[in-house]
Scaffold this active site. Structure first.
Site, PDB file in Angstrom:
ATOM      1  N   GLU A 190       0.816  -1.219   0.000  1.00  0.00           N
ATOM      2  CA  GLU A 190       0.000   0.000   0.000  1.00  0.00           C
ATOM      3  C   GLU A 190       0.853   1.276   0.000  1.00  0.00           C
ATOM      4  O   GLU A 190       0.750   2.128   0.881  1.00  0.00           O
ATOM      5  CB  GLU A 190      -0.948   0.005   1.198  1.00  0.00           C
ATOM      6  CG  GLU A 190      -1.997  -1.071   1.148  1.00  0.00           C
ATOM      7  CD  GLU A 190      -2.972  -1.031   2.307  1.00  0.00           C
ATOM      8  OE1 GLU A 190      -4.074  -1.626   2.187  1.00  0.00           O
ATOM      9  OE2 GLU A 190      -2.641  -0.433   3.345  1.00  0.00           O
ATOM     10  N   GLU A 241      -6.683  -7.479  -0.769  1.00  0.00           N
ATOM     11  CA  GLU A 241      -7.258  -7.339   0.568  1.00  0.00           C
ATOM     12  C   GLU A 241      -8.690  -6.828   0.470  1.00  0.00           C
ATOM     13  O   GLU A 241      -8.985  -5.923  -0.296  1.00  0.00           O
ATOM     14  CB  GLU A 241      -6.484  -6.313   1.422  1.00  0.00           C
ATOM     15  CG  GLU A 241      -5.080  -6.678   1.812  1.00  0.00           C
ATOM     16  CD  GLU A 241      -4.448  -5.594   2.698  1.00  0.00           C
ATOM     17  OE1 GLU A 241      -5.216  -4.793   3.308  1.00  0.00           O
ATOM     18  OE2 GLU A 241      -3.226  -5.522   2.772  1.00  0.00           O
TER      19      GLU A 241
END
Length: 665
Positions: free
Chosen positions: A153, A311
């Site tokens: 991320e 995710e």
């Protein structure tokens, strides 16, 4: 080049797996529960730097060896992370000034959470690349290795750093982009407020200043910051490709309502396959619509190729103001929405719910209460169903509408000193998408300048930074339809306003000219003569060839056109000059779809078609998700893969349920 995790049979199903958080005695239970849940892919070692490199240059891989061996024996493939997302305290303590990021206000951030690194830090980069190399050399031949997961991320917490290192790197980036100081001064409009630069050393990141910063500087710093993080990714990726050329490399994007700091069009070109993290906004009653938006945008980044959801959550997260648990069946519907919209796998954060740390209340596949729970039973159900859907792999999504999405316009419109602070690029794009979703239209997202052939309807939501509208003129002249919203074409790509009236280069195509913006006051709503309403935005519009579809009844501009339609060549271009809301926006979108010949969908059911081949024969699949409380019906003929039942002309989609039909022609 390998473009998908190797050895994964069927759609990928699994999670981030963090065994270092647990005693080794738990690992055997993990593997057994993974078998029960149908898990076939897990991401490992994402936040393990401190366990892998315990002090500078001293690696301890024994525990990770044992984890990978167990997973391989259980038939679970591994997306192995480089563990560089969170530098360990020994590194940030020894090299604080060289590694830690600095805010615009000059505050140096400390370790104690994650992502405590500056994107321009040569020390961080050297240590990260060294760890990536050590992992690649250690596990290059491990039979569990399916893919590489670089960092995690990027930019989630530190998307912009304003330290002296970044100042030096920013100047180098600007030299490469603009060439000379004269060109920089012109691009930034530094004649305003006596900002003209006479030496490169005077140029800084947009740190805290007495008043509004320079818009050109802000926009270029956003571009630079996205590129700086991308260079970090590429440094690790390149060493992984050198050591393990047959193992695909990815990093998880954050194409979601909360994040817009990176230009993912540029990032997508640098990964072997696109992966994304997505979390719904729990208090949004139509959070499934924003999920569909994100999934379609991720597929656009992948160029229509299959992508991986790295995710999402089984239930509640830990970081929203109120972390509401998902309803029964919701994690299943969410998973199938992503699958319908081009994902060839859906993973969760995380496998086992943490008992300590900042994310201890974030849900997981195995909750705190263990496997005898609703969440784990639902997880196991979907894992079992995914085992029947291998034939979908590699198929692609059919869409007839395109939305042009631009991160740079999003950055520009998020700057201060605009006509209103109430306008939100993402909210504007999502509102249009929501109307398309309710009309049953499947959408492809494309970058500015993309080929628009094959899309009867193209939507431009506030494409703010535009040098030239000719590609859109050609699309409409050739028979295409275009829906353009306010704040499109206001400036060129430097942020300089197009003179002569808004929307600049789109005036001829749209047959309109705006002389002045009239943003509305907080909470103000105006009425149009077709009964619709608008908020946030109006503008003083003149028609120059366009047909007036609706005008204002009240507000600051009674009688002034608000929505127009203009025939151009063989096509039609619509202009939405106001913040149309609710039913009014739905009617406008349905009219544009009908004009463009895009048929309506099935009311109340999310239906997406994927197309591919089976044994060389073209095949299509309908994936339908019913978010409502009543059974629904759709026309379909074929085999419903989750139950094996035949559909002969119609298929019932149970309330809150899902069906996957292999269609027969």
């Amino acid at each position: 080049m390998t473009t998908w995790p190797t050895g994964v049979a069927g759609p990928a199903w699994g999670a981030d797996y963090n065994p270092e958080q647990w005693p080794e005695s738990v690992w055997a239970d993990d593997v057994e529960l993974m078998r029960r849940a149908g898990v076939n892919l897990v991401s490992v070692a994402i936040f393990s730097w401190a366990r892998l490199e315990v002090e500078e240059g001293r690696y301890e891989f024994g525990w990770l060896d044992r984890v990978l061996d167990r997973l391989h024996q259980a038939g679970v493939r591994v997306d192995l992370a480089t563990a560089t997302a969170s530098p360990p305290p020994w590194l940030t303590t020894a090299h604080a000034d060289e590694v830690l990021p600095v805010t615009a206000e000059g505050v140096r951030l400390s370790h104690g959470s994650r992502q405590a690194y500056c994107p321009s830090s040569t020390v961080y980069r050297e240590k990260a690349v060294a760890l990536a190399r050590a992992l690649a050399e250690r596990y290059r031949d491990h039979p569990a290795l399916a893919a590489w997961h670089v960092n995690n991320e990027y930019g989630c917490h530190v998307a912009r750093c304003y330290c002296d290192r970044c100042a030096t790197a920013f100047r180098a980036w600007l030299r490469a982009r603009h060439g000379t100081l004269d060109a920089l001064n012109e691009a930034w409009g530094t004649a305003f407020w006596s900002q003209r630069y006479t030496a490169w050393e005077q140029v800084l990141p947009p740190r805290a200043t007495p008043s509004f910063g320079n818009p050109g500087q802000l926009l270029d710093f956003d571009r630079f910051s996205s590129d700086a993080l991308l260079e970090l990714f590429k440094a690790e990726r390149d060493v992984l490709r050198e050591v393990t050329p047959d193992v695909p490399v990815t990093t998880n994007f954050m194409v979601t309502w909360t994040f817009g700091a990176l230009d993912y069009w540029k990032w997508a070109a640098e990964v072997d396959f696109v992966s994304n993290d997505h979390y719904t906004r729990a208090e949004d009653d139509e959070r499934h619509v924003e999920l569909a938006f994100s999934a379609d945008l991720t597929r656009g980044l992948a160029g229509g190729a299959p992508w991986l959801l790295m995710e999402h959550s089984t239930s509640a997260v830990n970081w929203q103001v109120r972390n509401v648990a998902k309803l029964p069946g919701e994690l299943r519907r969410n998973s199938y929405q992503h699958l319908a919209r081009g994902a060839d796998g859906t993973l969760f954060f995380q496998w086992r719910q943490s008992k300590a740390g900042a994310e201890r209340y974030h849900s997981a596949m195995v909750p705190h209460a263990g496997p005898d729970t609703r969440v784990f039973r639902e997880v196991a159900r979907v894992g079992d169903e995914y085992g029947r859907l291998a034939e979908l792999l590699g198929s692609t999504v059919e869409a007839r509408v395109a939305i042009v999405y631009d991160w740079e316009s999003r950055w520009a419109l998020g700057q201060p000193a605009h006509p209103t602070s109430d306008f939100d690029y993402q909210a504007n794009a999502l509102a249009l998408y929501r109307s398309l979703w309710h009309a049953g239209a499947t959408v492809d997202f494309v970058r500015p300048g993309a080929d628009l052939a094959g899309y009867p309807l193209v939507v431009l939501p506030a494409l703010h930074l535009v040098d030239d509208a000719s590609p859109y003129e050609e699309h409409v002249a050739g028979g295409g339809h275009l829906l353009v919203t306010h704040l499109t074409g206001t400036t060129d790509t430097r942020g300089h306003v197009h003179l002569g009236g808004y929307p600049g280069p789109f005036r001829r195509l749209l047959g309109v000219r705006t002389e002045e913006f009239h943003p509305l006051r907080a909470g103000q709503v105006v009425t149009l003569d077709d009964g619709s309403a608008a908020a946030v935005w109006t503008e003083h519009l003149h028609v120059e060839g366009a047909e007036v579809v609706a005008s204002y009844v009240d507000g600051p501009l009674p009688g002034v056109p608000a929505v127009t339609r203009h025939e151009h060549g063989s096509g039609v271009a619509r202009y939405l000059a106001c913040g149309l809301t609710g039913d009014g926006l739905d009617r406008l979108v349905r009219a544009a779809l009908a004009d463009a010949g895009v048929p309506p969908g099935v009311p109340g059911v999310e239906v997406v078609r994927r197309r591919g081949e089976l044994s060389g024969t073209p095949v299509s699949w309908l994936i339908a998700v019913n978010h409502g409380g009543s059974d629904a019906e759709l026309p379909a003929t074929g085999v419903e893969l989750l139950t094996g039942a035949r559909a002969s002309g119609r298929q019932v989609v149970p309330a809150g349920g899902v069906v996957v039909v292999r269609e027969e022609v």
